[in-house]
Design an enzyme around this catalytic site. Structure first.
Site, PDB file in Angstrom:
ATOM      1  N   PHE A  43      44.991 139.685  45.305  1.00 29.34           N
ATOM      2  CA  PHE A  43      45.447 140.497  46.442  1.00 29.34           C
ATOM      3  C   PHE A  43      45.162 139.779  47.766  1.00 29.34           C
ATOM      4  CE2 PHE A  43      44.733 143.922  43.219  1.00 29.34           C
ATOM      5  CZ  PHE A  43      46.051 144.298  43.083  1.00 29.34           C
ATOM      6  N   CYS A  44      43.990 139.961  48.304  1.00 28.24           N
ATOM      7  CA  CYS A  44      43.682 139.457  49.642  1.00 28.24           C
ATOM      8  C   CYS A  44      43.607 137.936  49.696  1.00 28.24           C
ATOM      9  CB  CYS A  44      42.395 140.093  50.154  1.00 28.24           C
ATOM     10  SG  CYS A  44      42.537 141.891  50.207  1.00 28.24           S
ATOM     11  N   ILE A  45      43.107 137.305  48.656  1.00 24.13           N
ATOM     12  CA  ILE A  45      43.058 135.841  48.631  1.00 24.13           C
ATOM     13  C   ILE A  45      44.493 135.298  48.559  1.00 24.13           C
ATOM     14  CG2 ILE A  45      42.295 133.816  47.316  1.00 24.13           C
ATOM     15  CD1 ILE A  45      39.995 135.353  48.755  1.00 24.13           C
ATOM     16  N   THR A  82      46.541 136.085  51.845  1.00 22.40           N
ATOM     17  CA  THR A  82      46.072 135.335  53.014  1.00 22.40           C
ATOM     18  C   THR A  82      46.369 133.848  52.882  1.00 22.40           C
ATOM     19  OG1 THR A  82      44.395 137.004  53.494  1.00 22.40           O
ATOM     20  CG2 THR A  82      44.040 134.797  54.407  1.00 22.40           C
TER      21      THR A  82
END
Length: 179
Positions: free
Chosen positions: A112-114, A117
């Site tokens: 998700f966030c990794i 980003t």
């Protein structure tokens, strides 16, 4: 002047102090600490990114950084509300003001966030090093945390259409490559 910054994403109590915890949680945090410490010795900024949302209300215990994460008063802090650490934040401006051209990414959650980003950073023109053994997630019904991490480490570097390189390198390899 260094052009590298370390982004440590969402290493927060509400995401790590769970049962079960993320895959290889404490090993991952130990490697994140090594990456951040090495970056600081080189004069590279460390940016601590914290997610805020329903389960991670700002200033709540769950929102706070994991106590095992070794932070300093000089570390920069960015709050976010989506998986993308750039969306609706001042992260890009903060990095550009410091002449940063390469990001070293660690943290949670791999898929998700990794993932989001890293893709956004490359789209914005940053070279990205994903520290291959310094990001994690929770097991999912379809895959273990380790399988997800392995998938991200293989998939993200295969994306070349953004222009800047994305590479996945283990902690020791990254530390050796930057001195």
């Amino acid at each position: 002047m260094t052009t590298i910054a370390v982004l440590t994403i969402d290493v927060q109590r509400g995401l790590f102090e769970t049962m079960p915890p993320p895959g290889d949680a404490m090993g991952t945090v130990e490697r994140i600490n090594r990456v951040m410490a090495h970056a600081r010795t080189m004069g590279c900024p460390v940016v601590l990114v914290q997610h805020a949302g329903t389960a991670l209300a700002p200033q709540s215990e769950g929102w706070r950084l994991l106590p095992a994460l070794q932070t300093t008063a000089e570390d920069l802090r960015v709050g976010k509300t989506t998986p993308d650490a750039f969306q609706g934040t001042d992260l890009d401006a903060l990095l550009r003001q410091r002449g940063i051209t390469e990001l070293v990414v660690t943290g949670y959650a791999s898929e998700f966030c990794i993932d989001t980003t890293v893709r956004r950073a490359a789209a914005l023109g940053y070279a990205v090093t994903l520290v291959a053994d310094a990001h994690t997630t929770h097991d999912k019904p379809h895959a273990t945390a380790e399988q997800i991490r392995t998938h991200e480490n293989a998939t993200l570097p295969a994306i070349t259409s953004f222009g800047p390189r994305i590479r996945a390198v283990p902690t020791a390899g990254w530390m050796a490559s930057v001195g």
